[in-house]
Scaffold this active site. Structure first.
Site, PDB file in Angstrom:
ATOM      1  N   TYR A 190      -4.908  -0.263  -4.845  1.00 22.51           N
ATOM      2  CA  TYR A 190      -3.577   0.261  -4.631  1.00 22.51           C
ATOM      3  C   TYR A 190      -2.888   0.950  -5.927  1.00 22.51           C
ATOM      4  CZ  TYR A 190      -3.541  -2.159  -0.326  1.00 22.51           C
ATOM      5  OH  TYR A 190      -4.171  -2.794   1.115  1.00 22.51           O
ATOM      6  N   ASP A 233       1.030  -9.198   0.038  1.00 20.27           N
ATOM      7  CA  ASP A 233      -0.339  -8.579   0.383  1.00 20.27           C
ATOM      8  C   ASP A 233      -0.361  -7.202  -0.798  1.00 20.27           C
ATOM      9  OD1 ASP A 233      -2.868  -8.110   2.313  1.00 20.27           O
ATOM     10  OD2 ASP A 233      -2.056  -6.441   1.673  1.00 20.27           O
ATOM     11  N   ASN A 245      13.109  -5.880   9.920  1.00 19.02           N
ATOM     12  CA  ASN A 245      11.805  -6.448  10.279  1.00 19.02           C
ATOM     13  C   ASN A 245      11.815  -7.890  10.357  1.00 19.02           C
ATOM     14  OD1 ASN A 245      11.313  -3.635  10.273  1.00 19.02           O
ATOM     15  ND2 ASN A 245       9.959  -3.645   8.481  1.00 19.02           N
ATOM     16  N   GLN A 256      -8.330  -8.832   7.931  1.00 14.65           N
ATOM     17  CA  GLN A 256      -7.240  -8.006   7.881  1.00 14.65           C
ATOM     18  C   GLN A 256      -7.734  -6.768   8.628  1.00 14.65           C
ATOM     19  OE1 GLN A 256      -4.869  -5.725   4.566  1.00 14.65           O
ATOM     20  NE2 GLN A 256      -4.620  -7.857   4.541  1.00 14.65           N
ATOM     21  N   PRO A 271       1.441  -2.723  11.653  1.00 21.60           N
ATOM     22  CA  PRO A 271       1.891  -3.148  13.104  1.00 21.60           C
ATOM     23  C   PRO A 271       2.703  -2.013  13.682  1.00 21.60           C
ATOM     24  CG  PRO A 271       2.811  -4.249  11.485  1.00 21.60           C
ATOM     25  CD  PRO A 271       1.671  -3.546  10.716  1.00 21.60           C
ATOM     26  N   TRP A 311       0.771  -1.030   0.036  1.00 20.33           N
ATOM     27  CA  TRP A 311      -0.064  -0.060  -0.115  1.00 20.33           C
ATOM     28  C   TRP A 311       1.006   1.303  -0.053  1.00 20.33           C
ATOM     29  CZ3 TRP A 311      -0.709   3.816   3.927  1.00 20.33           C
ATOM     30  CH2 TRP A 311      -1.552   4.646   3.746  1.00 20.33           C
ATOM     31  N   ARG A 338       6.041   8.282   1.891  1.00 17.72           N
ATOM     32  CA  ARG A 338       4.764   7.854   1.535  1.00 17.72           C
ATOM     33  C   ARG A 338       3.748   8.611   2.641  1.00 17.72           C
ATOM     34  NH1 ARG A 338       4.319   1.521   3.736  1.00 17.72           N
ATOM     35  NH2 ARG A 338       6.309   1.578   5.374  1.00 17.72           N
TER      36      ARG A 338
END
Length: 315
Positions: A54, A49, A294, A177, A207, A21, A228
């Site tokens: 998008y 995902d 991550n 989700q 998250p 996204w 972004r």
């Protein structure tokens, strides 16, 4: 990388998944996006995902092109339907017409024969749930979709959907989700316990609370130009989390992370994954370097005392 079952299904997904996204097909240069997806796969991420809405399909094109480098059976690809894809009255929502047409359009953009997990991107009050579920079930029976999920649905809406599916022998929802993080815990009240009974796993987004939990923001005006979060939509979402109170909490949480020998980002992800009802946490890495940090959160365990300290900070 550790893997978990998606809800009560037999599908195993990586604890950390990669989203697209406002990232791929957007402000991130195409080759950098592809390099990041490739690094994610190499790091053990098998769950990717995206959504038709998008960048009006451009994100799907980038994700599909990147994943062509790997055997189709080795990746789990999720996309979504609901958002506006045109100006017509039937170019959005969860009607049978829109779902079937957009599934074919997504498959074409992705360059794939089937979608592993197909989400209803939001709830559509103008369409009967049974119509939506029947259309999704038909896609499963046609082999175009393997599993179905929903995004941003309430516990009551998911309960009704499962009861209708059982009554009419339709394919069941296996994934939900919602947003979930140290700074947004709404799902703990109803969604987590309800979905546990229904066999629905959570694939949580944001998250890191739009990056606030990474510790990179030092003030409420600290938004990098060209990021972004500098977009109109990104700024709207960031403003929900970027407050003086939350920045003070992050400073205290950073102390817990340091003592646990984790980065702030890893602490935030490990905390989300402490929930057995969470199947995967979606990250939005914009570079291979960001991804490296991550993915190391997978498998990290927080002690009872650390969790108590975190709860005290959040209160």
């Amino acid at each position: 990388m550790q893997y978990r079952n998606l809800g009560k299904s037999g599908l195993k997904v990586s604890e950390i998944s990669l989203g697209s996204w406002l990232t791929y097909g957007g402000y991130v240069e195409r080759q950098q996006a592809i390099d990041t997806i490739h690094r994610a796969y190499e790091a053990g991420i098998n769950f990717f995902d995206t959504a038709n809405a998008y960048m009006r399909g451009d994100a799907e094109k980038v994700v599909g092109d990147a994943l062509k480098a790997y055997p189709r059976e080795s990746v789990i690809l999720a996309t979504k339907v609901w958002g506006a894809m045109g100006e017509g009255p039937n170019d959005r929502g969860l009607s049978r017409k829109h779902i079937l047409e957009q599934c074919d359009a997504s498959l074409k953009r992705l360059g794939m024969e089937y979608i592993d997990l197909y989400y209803c991107h939001s709830f559509d009050p103008s369409t009967p749930i049974q119509e939506t579920l029947r259309a999704m079930d038909d896609l499963v029976r046609q082999g175009k979709v393997l599993y179905i999920g929903v995004s941003n649905w309430t516990a009551a809406q998911m309960t009704e959907a499962v009861h209708l599916a059982d009554r009419y022998l339709l394919d069941r929802i296996v994934a939900s989700q919602p947003p979930y993080s140290l700074l947004k815990r709404d799902i703990e009240q109803e969604i987590l316990p309800t979905c546990d009974k229904l066999g629905i796993g959570q694939v949580v987004y944001s998250p890191l609370a739009q990056g606030v939990l990474s510790g990179k923001y030092k003030s409420v005006t600290d938004v990098p130009k060209g990021s972004r979060r500098d977009t109109e939509r990104g700024s709207q979402l960031l403003s929900r989390y970027l407050t003086e109170e939350n920045l003070e909490r992050v400073v205290q949480l950073q102390q817990v992370a340091t003592e646990a020998e984790l980065t702030m980002t890893q602490l935030a992800l490990a905390w989300v994954l402490r929930q057995p009802g969470v199947s995967s946490a979606i990250i939005g890495a914009s570079s291979p370097q960001q991804l490296e940090e991550n993915v190391q959160a997978s498998g990290k365990q927080l002690t009872a005392s650390q969790l108590e300290r975190i709860d005290a900070i959040l209160r």
